[in-house]
Design an enzyme around this catalytic site. Structure first.
Site, PDB file in Angstrom:
ATOM      1  N   ALA A  37       0.805  -1.220   0.000  1.00 15.28           N
ATOM      2  CA  ALA A  37       0.000   0.000   0.000  1.00 15.28           C
ATOM      3  C   ALA A  37       0.838   1.270   0.000  1.00 15.28           C
ATOM      4  O   ALA A  37       0.285   2.372  -0.041  1.00 15.28           O
ATOM      5  CB  ALA A  37      -0.927  -0.004   1.222  1.00 15.28           C
TER       6      ALA A  37
ATOM      7  N   HIS B 185      -1.418   6.781   4.207  1.00 15.56           N
ATOM      8  CA  HIS B 185      -0.059   6.421   4.602  1.00 15.56           C
ATOM      9  C   HIS B 185       0.850   7.595   4.268  1.00 15.56           C
ATOM     10  O   HIS B 185       0.891   8.049   3.119  1.00 15.56           O
ATOM     11  CB  HIS B 185       0.408   5.172   3.857  1.00 15.56           C
ATOM     12  CG  HIS B 185      -0.538   4.014   3.970  1.00 15.56           C
ATOM     13  ND1 HIS B 185      -0.667   3.273   5.121  1.00 15.56           N
ATOM     14  CD2 HIS B 185      -1.423   3.493   3.084  1.00 15.56           C
ATOM     15  CE1 HIS B 185      -1.572   2.328   4.933  1.00 15.56           C
ATOM     16  NE2 HIS B 185      -2.044   2.451   3.710  1.00 15.56           N
TER      17      HIS B 185
ATOM     18  N   ASN C 246       1.521  -3.615   7.976  1.00 19.30           N
ATOM     19  CA  ASN C 246       2.486  -4.153   7.025  1.00 19.30           C
ATOM     20  C   ASN C 246       3.290  -3.039   6.351  1.00 19.30           C
ATOM     21  O   ASN C 246       4.450  -3.239   5.977  1.00 19.30           O
ATOM     22  CB  ASN C 246       1.781  -4.999   5.961  1.00 19.30           C
ATOM     23  CG  ASN C 246       1.434  -6.392   6.467  1.00 19.30           C
ATOM     24  OD1 ASN C 246       2.233  -7.042   7.131  1.00 19.30           O
ATOM     25  ND2 ASN C 246       0.235  -6.841   6.155  1.00 19.30           N
TER      26      ASN C 246
END
Length: 276
Positions: free
Chosen positions: A133, A229, A199
Protein backbone atom coordinates in the site's frame (compact mmCIF):
# COMPACT_ATOMS: atom_id res chain seq x y z
CA UNK A 1 8.44 -16.43 -16.97
CA UNK A 2 5.70 -17.98 -14.86
CA UNK A 3 3.91 -21.01 -16.23
CA UNK A 4 2.47 -22.39 -13.00
CA UNK A 5 1.21 -19.97 -10.37
CA UNK A 6 0.61 -20.86 -6.73
CA UNK A 7 -1.12 -18.90 -4.00
CA UNK A 8 -1.50 -19.36 -0.24
CA UNK A 9 -4.84 -18.20 1.12
CA UNK A 10 -8.26 -17.54 -0.35
CA UNK A 11 -9.38 -14.33 1.31
CA UNK A 12 -9.98 -10.82 0.02
CA UNK A 13 -6.48 -10.21 -1.34
CA UNK A 14 -6.33 -13.52 -3.21
CA UNK A 15 -9.78 -13.21 -4.77
CA UNK A 16 -9.28 -9.59 -5.80
CA UNK A 17 -5.84 -10.42 -7.23
CA UNK A 18 -7.32 -13.10 -9.48
CA UNK A 19 -9.95 -10.64 -10.67
CA UNK A 20 -7.31 -7.99 -11.44
CA UNK A 21 -5.10 -10.43 -13.37
CA UNK A 22 -8.05 -11.77 -15.35
CA UNK A 23 -9.27 -8.27 -16.18
CA UNK A 24 -5.80 -7.21 -17.34
CA UNK A 25 -5.77 -10.05 -19.86
CA UNK A 26 -2.00 -10.61 -20.11
CA UNK A 27 -1.80 -13.35 -17.49
CA UNK A 28 -2.51 -16.86 -18.66
CA UNK A 29 -0.94 -19.83 -16.88
CA UNK A 30 -0.67 -23.55 -17.41
CA UNK A 31 -1.93 -24.10 -13.88
CA UNK A 32 -3.05 -22.31 -10.73
CA UNK A 33 -2.64 -24.08 -7.38
CA UNK A 34 -4.15 -22.90 -4.10
CA UNK A 35 -2.88 -23.89 -0.65
CA UNK A 36 -5.45 -23.47 2.11
CA UNK A 37 -5.81 -24.52 5.76
CA UNK A 38 -7.04 -28.05 6.56
CA UNK A 39 -10.79 -28.37 6.24
CA UNK A 40 -11.11 -25.23 4.11
CA UNK A 41 -10.89 -26.64 0.59
CA UNK A 42 -14.61 -26.26 -0.09
CA UNK A 43 -14.58 -22.66 1.14
CA UNK A 44 -11.52 -21.93 -0.99
CA UNK A 45 -13.16 -23.44 -4.06
CA UNK A 46 -16.24 -21.29 -3.51
CA UNK A 47 -14.10 -18.17 -3.25
CA UNK A 48 -11.56 -18.82 -5.99
CA UNK A 49 -12.47 -21.67 -8.37
CA UNK A 50 -14.27 -19.56 -10.97
CA UNK A 51 -11.74 -16.75 -10.70
CA UNK A 52 -8.81 -19.15 -11.09
CA UNK A 53 -10.46 -20.80 -14.10
CA UNK A 54 -10.22 -17.45 -15.89
CA UNK A 55 -6.43 -17.65 -15.55
CA UNK A 56 -5.69 -21.34 -16.22
CA UNK A 57 -7.34 -24.52 -17.45
CA UNK A 58 -5.75 -26.55 -14.65
CA UNK A 59 -6.87 -25.42 -11.17
CA UNK A 60 -6.27 -27.34 -7.95
CA UNK A 61 -6.80 -26.86 -4.21
CA UNK A 62 -4.67 -28.44 -1.49
CA UNK A 63 -4.56 -28.78 2.29
CA UNK A 64 -0.97 -30.00 2.60
CA UNK A 65 2.27 -28.36 1.53
CA UNK A 66 3.46 -31.62 -0.03
CA UNK A 67 0.40 -31.88 -2.27
CA UNK A 68 0.72 -28.23 -3.19
CA UNK A 69 4.40 -28.56 -4.10
CA UNK A 70 3.61 -31.63 -6.19
CA UNK A 71 1.93 -29.24 -8.66
CA UNK A 72 5.38 -27.63 -9.27
CA UNK A 73 4.49 -23.95 -8.90
CA UNK A 74 7.02 -21.54 -10.43
CA UNK A 75 5.97 -18.74 -8.10
CA UNK A 76 4.04 -18.71 -4.83
CA UNK A 77 2.13 -15.69 -3.56
CA UNK A 78 1.50 -15.64 0.19
CA UNK A 79 -1.83 -13.91 0.89
CA UNK A 80 -2.51 -15.34 4.34
CA UNK A 81 -1.32 -14.40 7.85
CA UNK A 82 1.92 -14.06 9.80
CA UNK A 83 1.69 -17.63 11.09
CA UNK A 84 1.75 -18.98 7.54
CA UNK A 85 4.87 -16.97 6.78
CA UNK A 86 6.58 -18.50 9.81
CA UNK A 87 5.39 -22.08 9.49
CA UNK A 88 4.72 -22.75 5.80
CA UNK A 89 6.73 -20.44 3.56
CA UNK A 90 10.18 -21.79 4.61
CA UNK A 91 9.20 -25.27 3.40
CA UNK A 92 8.11 -23.87 0.05
CA UNK A 93 11.34 -21.92 -0.32
CA UNK A 94 13.44 -24.97 0.51
CA UNK A 95 11.70 -26.73 -2.37
CA UNK A 96 13.07 -24.04 -4.68
CA UNK A 97 9.88 -22.06 -5.25
CA UNK A 98 10.27 -18.28 -5.22
CA UNK A 99 7.70 -16.68 -2.94
CA UNK A 100 6.12 -13.24 -2.81
CA UNK A 101 5.20 -12.30 0.76
CA UNK A 102 2.28 -9.97 1.41
CA UNK A 103 2.21 -10.36 5.22
CA UNK A 104 5.48 -8.47 5.52
CA UNK A 105 4.88 -7.64 9.17
CA UNK A 106 5.85 -11.22 10.00
CA UNK A 107 9.46 -10.22 9.33
CA UNK A 108 9.43 -8.04 12.43
CA UNK A 109 10.42 -11.28 14.13
CA UNK A 110 14.15 -11.72 13.53
CA UNK A 111 13.93 -15.50 13.80
CA UNK A 112 11.33 -15.57 11.02
CA UNK A 113 13.50 -13.39 8.79
CA UNK A 114 16.51 -15.62 9.39
CA UNK A 115 14.47 -18.77 8.69
CA UNK A 116 13.22 -17.34 5.39
CA UNK A 117 16.70 -16.32 4.31
CA UNK A 118 18.15 -19.73 5.22
CA UNK A 119 15.32 -21.55 3.43
CA UNK A 120 15.71 -19.42 0.30
CA UNK A 121 19.45 -20.06 0.24
CA UNK A 122 18.90 -23.79 0.68
CA UNK A 123 16.39 -23.82 -2.18
CA UNK A 124 18.50 -21.53 -4.36
CA UNK A 125 15.60 -19.15 -4.71
CA UNK A 126 14.47 -15.91 -3.10
CA UNK A 127 11.78 -14.11 -1.16
CA UNK A 128 10.21 -11.12 -2.90
CA UNK A 129 8.67 -8.33 -0.82
CA UNK A 130 6.19 -6.09 -2.64
CA UNK A 131 5.66 -2.44 -1.76
CA UNK A 132 1.99 -3.06 -1.02
CA UNK A 133 0.00 0.00 0.00
CA UNK A 134 3.01 2.32 0.13
CA UNK A 135 5.11 3.99 -2.57
CA UNK A 136 8.65 5.30 -2.96
CA UNK A 137 10.29 2.13 -1.70
CA UNK A 138 12.87 2.33 -4.49
CA UNK A 139 13.95 5.79 -3.31
CA UNK A 140 14.07 4.67 0.32
CA UNK A 141 16.15 1.58 -0.41
CA UNK A 142 18.54 3.67 -2.50
CA UNK A 143 18.82 6.29 0.26
CA UNK A 144 19.83 3.54 2.69
CA UNK A 145 23.02 3.04 0.67
CA UNK A 146 23.92 6.70 1.25
CA UNK A 147 22.91 6.73 4.91
CA UNK A 148 19.51 7.49 6.43
CA UNK A 149 19.05 9.76 9.42
CA UNK A 150 15.39 9.04 10.15
CA UNK A 151 12.17 7.57 8.80
CA UNK A 152 8.86 8.58 10.40
CA UNK A 153 5.63 6.89 9.31
CA UNK A 154 2.05 7.89 10.12
CA UNK A 155 -0.86 5.58 9.38
CA UNK A 156 -4.37 7.04 9.47
CA UNK A 157 -7.57 5.02 9.05
CA UNK A 158 -11.26 5.37 9.95
CA UNK A 159 -12.11 4.07 13.44
CA UNK A 160 -13.90 0.95 12.16
CA UNK A 161 -10.73 -0.11 10.33
CA UNK A 162 -9.08 -0.59 13.75
CA UNK A 163 -11.82 -2.90 15.04
CA UNK A 164 -10.42 -6.13 16.42
CA UNK A 165 -7.06 -4.57 17.29
CA UNK A 166 -5.58 -3.31 20.58
CA UNK A 167 -6.86 0.16 19.61
CA UNK A 168 -10.24 -0.95 20.96
CA UNK A 169 -8.72 -1.13 24.44
CA UNK A 170 -7.41 2.43 24.16
CA UNK A 171 -10.21 4.25 22.35
CA UNK A 172 -13.98 4.08 22.12
CA UNK A 173 -13.88 3.61 18.37
CA UNK A 174 -17.65 3.65 17.91
CA UNK A 175 -18.09 7.13 19.39
CA UNK A 176 -14.81 8.75 18.42
CA UNK A 177 -15.49 12.39 17.45
CA UNK A 178 -12.01 13.54 16.44
CA UNK A 179 -8.72 12.01 15.40
CA UNK A 180 -6.72 10.23 18.08
CA UNK A 181 -3.18 8.85 18.13
CA UNK A 182 -3.34 5.50 19.89
CA UNK A 183 0.11 4.16 19.04
CA UNK A 184 3.52 5.79 18.93
CA UNK A 185 6.59 3.61 18.85
CA UNK A 186 8.86 1.49 16.70
CA UNK A 187 7.95 -0.31 13.50
CA UNK A 188 8.73 -3.58 15.26
CA UNK A 189 6.14 -2.91 17.97
CA UNK A 190 3.59 -1.69 15.41
CA UNK A 191 3.98 -4.74 13.19
CA UNK A 192 3.77 -7.06 16.19
CA UNK A 193 0.77 -5.46 17.90
CA UNK A 194 -1.16 -4.63 14.72
CA UNK A 195 -0.28 -7.48 12.34
CA UNK A 196 -3.20 -6.89 9.95
CA UNK A 197 -2.78 -3.12 9.85
CA UNK A 198 0.92 -2.29 9.95
CA UNK A 199 2.49 -4.15 7.03
CA UNK A 200 3.40 -0.74 5.59
CA UNK A 201 5.49 0.07 8.66
CA UNK A 202 7.31 -3.24 8.25
CA UNK A 203 7.96 -2.57 4.56
CA UNK A 204 9.46 0.83 5.34
CA UNK A 205 11.60 -0.68 8.10
CA UNK A 206 13.01 -3.38 5.83
CA UNK A 207 13.77 -0.92 3.02
CA UNK A 208 15.18 1.74 5.33
CA UNK A 209 16.75 1.91 8.78
CA UNK A 210 15.29 -1.22 10.35
CA UNK A 211 12.46 -2.08 12.69
CA UNK A 212 13.88 -0.42 15.80
CA UNK A 213 14.85 2.93 14.24
CA UNK A 214 11.73 3.45 12.10
CA UNK A 215 9.24 5.55 14.07
CA UNK A 216 5.50 4.92 13.72
CA UNK A 217 2.29 6.72 14.67
CA UNK A 218 -1.11 5.12 14.18
CA UNK A 219 -4.25 7.26 14.14
CA UNK A 220 -7.98 6.60 14.21
CA UNK A 221 -9.72 9.45 12.42
CA UNK A 222 -13.52 9.64 11.97
CA UNK A 223 -12.98 12.15 9.14
CA UNK A 224 -10.84 9.72 7.14
CA UNK A 225 -12.50 8.25 4.08
CA UNK A 226 -9.76 5.72 3.36
CA UNK A 227 -6.40 4.50 4.57
CA UNK A 228 -3.77 7.25 4.51
CA UNK A 229 -0.06 6.42 4.60
CA UNK A 230 2.49 9.20 5.06
CA UNK A 231 6.20 9.02 5.75
CA UNK A 232 9.15 11.36 5.93
CA UNK A 233 12.74 10.46 5.07
CA UNK A 234 15.89 12.38 5.88
CA UNK A 235 19.09 11.00 4.40
CA UNK A 236 22.51 11.90 2.98
CA UNK A 237 21.22 11.58 -0.58
CA UNK A 238 17.61 12.79 -0.49
CA UNK A 239 14.97 14.21 1.82
CA UNK A 240 11.36 13.56 0.89
CA UNK A 241 7.81 13.14 2.17
CA UNK A 242 5.18 10.92 0.60
CA UNK A 243 1.47 10.85 1.35
CA UNK A 244 -0.84 8.28 -0.21
CA UNK A 245 -4.59 8.19 0.32
CA UNK A 246 -5.38 4.57 -0.38
CA UNK A 247 -8.87 3.30 -1.05
CA UNK A 248 -9.93 0.72 1.52
CA UNK A 249 -10.88 -2.69 0.20
CA UNK A 250 -14.70 -2.89 0.17
CA UNK A 251 -14.56 -6.34 1.74
CA UNK A 252 -11.89 -5.59 4.35
CA UNK A 253 -11.39 -2.00 5.61
CA UNK A 254 -8.08 -3.00 7.23
CA UNK A 255 -6.57 -3.52 3.77
CA UNK A 256 -5.77 -0.86 1.18
CA UNK A 257 -6.90 -2.15 -2.21
CA UNK A 258 -3.66 -0.78 -3.70
CA UNK A 259 -1.92 -3.71 -2.00
CA UNK A 260 -3.59 -6.06 -4.47
CA UNK A 261 -2.49 -3.97 -7.44
CA UNK A 262 1.07 -3.95 -6.11
CA UNK A 263 1.08 -7.76 -6.11
CA UNK A 264 -0.52 -7.85 -9.57
CA UNK A 265 2.20 -5.54 -10.89
CA UNK A 266 4.87 -7.86 -9.50
CA UNK A 267 3.28 -10.87 -11.23
CA UNK A 268 2.76 -9.08 -14.53
CA UNK A 269 6.37 -7.85 -14.52
CA UNK A 270 7.44 -11.50 -14.45
CA UNK A 271 5.55 -12.33 -17.63
CA UNK A 272 5.91 -9.10 -19.65
CA UNK A 273 8.76 -8.60 -22.14
CA UNK A 274 9.18 -5.07 -20.71
CA UNK A 275 8.82 -4.47 -16.98
CA UNK A 276 8.78 -1.30 -14.90
Amino acid sequence: MIARLGIIGFGNIASTLFDVLARDGRARFEAVSVLCPPGMVDAAKTALADRAAALADEVSFHESVDAYLATSPDLTIECAVHQVVRETVPEILKAGCETIIVSIGALADDATTAALQDAAAAGRTRVALVSGAIGGIDALAAARLAGIEEVIYTGRKPPHAWTGTPAEEILDLASLAEEAVFFSGTARAAATQYPKNANVAATLALAGVGFDRTRVRLIADPAATGNTHEYEVRSASVNYTIRLEGKASPDNPKTSVSTVYSVAREVLNRIAPLSI
